[in-house]
Design an enzyme around this catalytic site. Structure first.
Site, PDB file in Angstrom:
ATOM      1  N   SER A 279       0.876  -1.175   0.000  1.00 25.01           N
ATOM      2  CA  SER A 279       0.000   0.000   0.000  1.00 25.01           C
ATOM      3  C   SER A 279       0.911   1.222   0.000  1.00 25.01           C
ATOM      4  CB  SER A 279      -0.906  -0.012   1.218  1.00 25.01           C
ATOM      5  OG  SER A 279      -0.228  -0.537   2.331  1.00 25.01           O
TER       6      SER A 279
ATOM      7  N   CYS B 109       0.353   2.841  11.332  1.00 27.44           N
ATOM      8  CA  CYS B 109       0.460   4.085  12.078  1.00 27.44           C
ATOM      9  C   CYS B 109      -0.570   4.084  13.196  1.00 27.44           C
ATOM     10  CB  CYS B 109       0.294   5.285  11.168  1.00 27.44           C
ATOM     11  SG  CYS B 109      -1.261   5.323  10.309  1.00 27.44           S
TER      12      CYS B 109
END
Lengths: 760, 180
Positions: free
Chosen positions: A409, A534
């Site tokens: 990604s 994240c």
């Protein structure tokens, strides 16, 4: 060129840096302003003399009001502020506190005034006080913090008034300020609670009376300290109130902040500081509520964070989320060197520094006179705006020249271009992203930075091993809930809930499996996968990696990052593989970069282990599954049933015993039949023996016991023949019905029956 | 993705040769492996054979970009160079123009280059010759077409255009969406 700071859309999130800065500047200004105001007045001795001559100066009250905010007391401790009066009497010129000086000065003035105008006397004084109070009210409106001011105002009036005790009494009696009234009200409220605070009040009042006494002053000093200490305790008591009365909701943020601090203080030293009779849960629920209000998170996320951090760290983390991370850039070593770039940017008026020892390509931007995302250097591809945390997964991946690398990604291309730069534009990088729009920025960045070895594709990552496999290294920067980047995107605070986390965790598990399947374990140089998010929740990180460890032939290897915190190997009720401590976690408050998680996996075999089907009922956390499989096995074994349920009940597995209960009922029925049947006799003994072993083994061995059940059942089936087989479906039906209907009473009934049976 | 037809190759090479002349050979015959041009979605991509082989794994509708995009064929069959080709034009460029620091910004915003912003220019540049534009620090900023020959440039007044703007690196931000 232009307005966009960052072509990667990052800028759009959250309030701009400038907005933040301005706010900071405001608060800083607020700190300075009172100083500037007071300093000239305090320092000039001439002014003091002049003031003595002046009859009715209106400036003094301003001093009082403006100096007092430094005390930083809140409404609740207004009582403890009273003792401070005595300082005025002391008149120590070398006292450190500005306010002390002020009081002293003021008092002197007043005394002088009295000397000058002995005839006007008290009336005059009284008028003055009244005026001062009015003046102060006006001042309040100008100042930024109402709360402090309110309290301070109260304080100020008392100070002024007590210059003359009579005057004070009169003012007390006649014209109460709204604040004073509020304070009285507050007092009354507290009177409801039988606490020490009342005693304090009394003491203080007494002390007010013997103001002139020198010894009184000393005790006052003690009291003052005590007051601060007790303030905490009192806070505890007062913030117990809202839970009980439910009425004091509209508290201002300052109070809540103080309450959070006090609460955490208590929770950290719970045994010594706790209030008697209050459970930890009470404190925690209040803390949770306060944190939600103060930092505007939703309940779910705060709960998650409380689970994740020790309380002392929690506030640091939440505070860190309010501050933006420093802007960092990465030098594109394909086109320039860091030193040259730094020089070029410095020439443009950018203030920067190397990022840290751990990175040779990072620079931190402190401030810049030009938009850092639109300099000619940026456009020429000499650097990339990229968060410091985004360096880490690529460094962990450490791609080698000539390899075939997949970035699953990739948008917006920061990590992809970093990989390319580490590979010096050799080999091939496949940059994939599921979102076609976001791929445009990938393409833009790749071309801008002069990366020529990439193939950009727009697949869903889950399809990937079918498209192409055999990669030497795979980087999976999985889509996540973004709980690590709240500073960038404050919407996360309120928009996420359990379902969101679980949804992304599920997606991540699918992605990590397909990423692992894309790796070629036999690659001479690689066979590595780096998984990063994240997010800081365990569900999206350790859990996903743990899942991958179970499902595929991979093992964790050190990430090669020498800082960051170790991943969790155990979290609440979950236990992960011990090697998970090789993963790394990064937090905004401890590393000043976005919250991040990095795990590096090595694939050691291309064989996909077959899913073990028989193991399912063994899982302790899947009682339903066990229940579902159990009944058909149990029915045939008659006598077993009755005995087996006993250890289960002892084990406390309610659900299991519940399900068994129905079976037991039937079993008891059948058992009576069985007793009549002589052919079952020896077999029964055998079964009982087996069952005893199973009972010893406890819950863990139960499946084994069930297997023996199965064997026995099949034997029993053979013995009994077809009639029993026919019965089966019917039994199942009734069982299902019973299961649906069974309540507590029925369960009790059944257990009673069971006991009876045992007695027989 | 397909190789270019004869006609397309001719059109594209003609365009390229305006900027890099006979250096175009160096693009095709490289010492570090064979490179080729491929057409995908009307765009011409330049890539090594190795990447090409891998890119064939990806279906046409899912493939966004391979290697470096040089430009695109318009609907009328002309070839238009994109700024993304700058990395390959700049090293081989025959005619160059250097921009003064003060005029950099203006050029990067898509304006033509005026005489006042002209720092240096290659000798013997003819009118309408393709040129690559550099900053005074030798950072390639874009390319365009010389509006005046070198000789003329010396004489004209400061506000007249000397290089027509065709592409500049500001397009990486301005028209990110249309690059591919």
């Amino acid at each position: 060129m232009g307005r966009k700071l960052d072509p990667t859309n990052k800028v759009k999130r959250g309030p701009g840096r400038k907005a933040r800065k301005q706010k900071g500047a405001e608060t800083e200004l607020a700190k300075f302003i009172p100083d500037e105001d007071t300093e000239p007045k305090r320092l000039s001795s001439r002014a003091r003399k002049r003031a003595a001559k002046r009859t009715q100066s209106s400036k003094k009250p301003q001093d009082v009001t403006e100096t007092q905010p430094k005390k930083g007391f809140t409404d609740e401790n207004s009582k403890w502020l009273k003792p401070a009066k005595r300082k005025r009497k002391l008149g120590e010129p070398e006292s450190e506190d500005d306010s002390d000086d002020e009081h002293w000065e003021e008092d002197e003035d007043e005394e002088e005034e009295e000397q000058l105008q002995p005839k006007k006397g008290r009336k005059e004084q009284k008028n003055k006080d009244a005026k001062l109070e009015v003046k102060k009210d006006e001042d309040d409106d100008d100042d930024d913090d109402d709360d402090d001011e309110d309290m301070v105002d109260d304080y100020g009036t008392l100070d002024d008034g007590s210059g003359d005790e009579d005057a004070e009494e009169e003012s007390d009696g006649e014209d109460l300020l709204p604040i004073e009234r509020a304070a009285k009200k507050d007092k009354k409220q507290k009177d409801v609670l039988p606490t020490e605070s009342d005693d304090d009040d009394d003491e203080e009042e007494e002390e007010e009376d013997d103001d002139d006494d020198e010894e009184g002053e000393k005790s006052d000093a003690d009291m003052d300290e005590e007051g601060t200490v007790q303030a905490n305790i009192d806070e505890e008591e007062t913030f117990k109130l809202p839970g009980a009365e439910e009425g004091i909701i509209p508290l201002d943020l300052k109070t809540i902040h103080q309450r959070i601090k006090d609460n955490i203080d208590v929770l950290c030293n719970f045994s010594s500081k706790r209030e008697e009779g209050k459970a930890r849960a009470d404190y925690m629920s209040l803390l949770k509520q306060d944190l939600c209000t103060y930092y505007s998170y939703n309940d779910f996320l705060i709960e998650k964070l409380i689970d994740l951090f020790p309380l002392s760290e929690l506030v640091d983390f939440l505070e860190a989320n309010e501050i933006p991370r420093p802007v960092t850039i990465r030098t594109n070593t394909l086109k320039t060197r860091r030193r040259d770039l730094a020089q070029a940017l410095i020439n443009r008026g950018v203030n920067l520094d190397p990022l840290g020892k751990w990175s040779k390509v990072g620079l931190v931007i402190y401030d810049s006179s030009v938009p850092i995302g639109a300099t000619p250097e940026y456009l020429a591809g000499h650097y990339m705006l990229q968060g410091a945390s985004s360096f880490l997964p690529v460094m962990a991946l450490s791609p080698q020249e000539g390899e075939l690398v997949l970035d699953m990604s990739s948008a917006p291309g920061g990590k992809t271009t970093y990989i390319a730069q580490l590979m010096r534009n050799t080999g091939v990088i496949v940059a994939n992203d599921a979102n076609a729009d976001r791929l445009k920025s990938v393409v833009g960045n790749i071309h801008r930075l002069g990366v020529t070895n990439t193939v950009v594709s727009n697949y869903d990552g889950r399809q990937f091993p079918k498209v192409m496999g055999g990669f030497d290294r795979v980087l999976l920067d999985a889509p996540c809930s973004g709980t690590g980047v709240i500073a960038k995107d404050p919407a996360v605070k309120t928009s996420k809930d359990e379902a969101d986390i679980n949804r992304s965790a599920h997606l991540q598990k699918e992605l990590i499996l397909s990423a692992i399947d894309s790796v070629n374990a036999d690659s001479p140089s690689g066979g590595y996968l780096v998984y990063c998010t994240c997010s800081i929740t365990v569900e999206e990180n350790e859990w996903v990696v743990d899942y991958a460890l179970k499902k595929r032939n991979v093992k964790l290897v050190p990430t090669g990052l020498d800082f960051g915190k170790e991943g969790f190997t155990r979290f609440r009720e979950r236990r992960f593989h011990p090697s998970l401590k090789l993963t790394r976690r990064f937090y905004p408050h401890s590393h000043n970069m976005d919250g991040f998680f990095v795990a590096k996996l090595k694939k050691f075999s291309n064989v996909i282990p077959a899913a073990p089907t028989q193991k399912v009922p063994v899982c302790m956390n899947a009682p339903e599954a066990a229940v579902a499989t159990d009944p058909p096995e149990k029915k045939p074994s008659e006598s077993l049933k009755t005995k087996k349920t006993v250890p289960q009940q002892a084990g406390g597995l309610k659900q299991m015993s519940k399900a068994n209960g129905t079976a037991v009922k039937k079993a008891t029925n059948i058992q009576q039949k069985g007793k009549k049947d002589p052919s079952i006799g020896p077999k029964k003994a055998k079964i009982a023996k087996l069952d005893g072993a199973a009972a010893k083994g406890g819950n863990a061995k139960k499946p084994a016991a069930e297997k023996t059940d199965e064997i026995q059942a099949s034997k029993a089936g053979k013995n009994k023949g077809s009639p029993f087989e026919k019965k089966k479906p019917k039994q199942r039906k009734t069982h299902m019905k019973a299961k649906k209907r069974m309540g507590k009473n029925k369960f009790r009934k059944l257990t009673n029956m069971l006991k009876k049976c045992e007695k027989k | 993705m397909r190789p270019l037809t004869e006609e397309e190759t001719k059109t594209m090479f003609e365009k390229l040769s305006k900027y890099i002349g006979e250096n175009i050979k160096l693009l095709v015959d490289r010492p570090d492996g064979s490179y080729c041009f491929r057409l995908h979605n009307d765009r011409v991509y330049y890539m090594s054979e190795k990447i090409l082989k891998l890119a064939t794994n990806i279906s046409r509708d899912k493939l966004v970009s391979v290697g470096t995009c040089f430009g695109k064929f318009t609907k009328t069959g002309k070839f238009r160079l994109h700024i993304t080709a700058l990395d390959f034009l700049a090293p081989y460029a025959k005619f160059k123009v250097w921009v003064k620091p003060g005029a950099e910004q203006s050029f990067l915003y898509g304006n033509h280059l005026l005489k006042s912003g002209l720092g240096r220019i290659t000798e013997n540049t003819n009118q309408y010759q393709g040129v690559v534009v550099y900053s005074m620090a030798d950072v390639p900023l874009g390319f365009g077409v010389a509006a005046k020959s070198t000789q003329e440039c010396r004489r004209v007044d400061p506000m007249s255009i000397v290089v027509f703007h065709q592409a500049d690196v500001g397009e990486f931000i301005r028209s990110e969406d249309t690059l591919t």
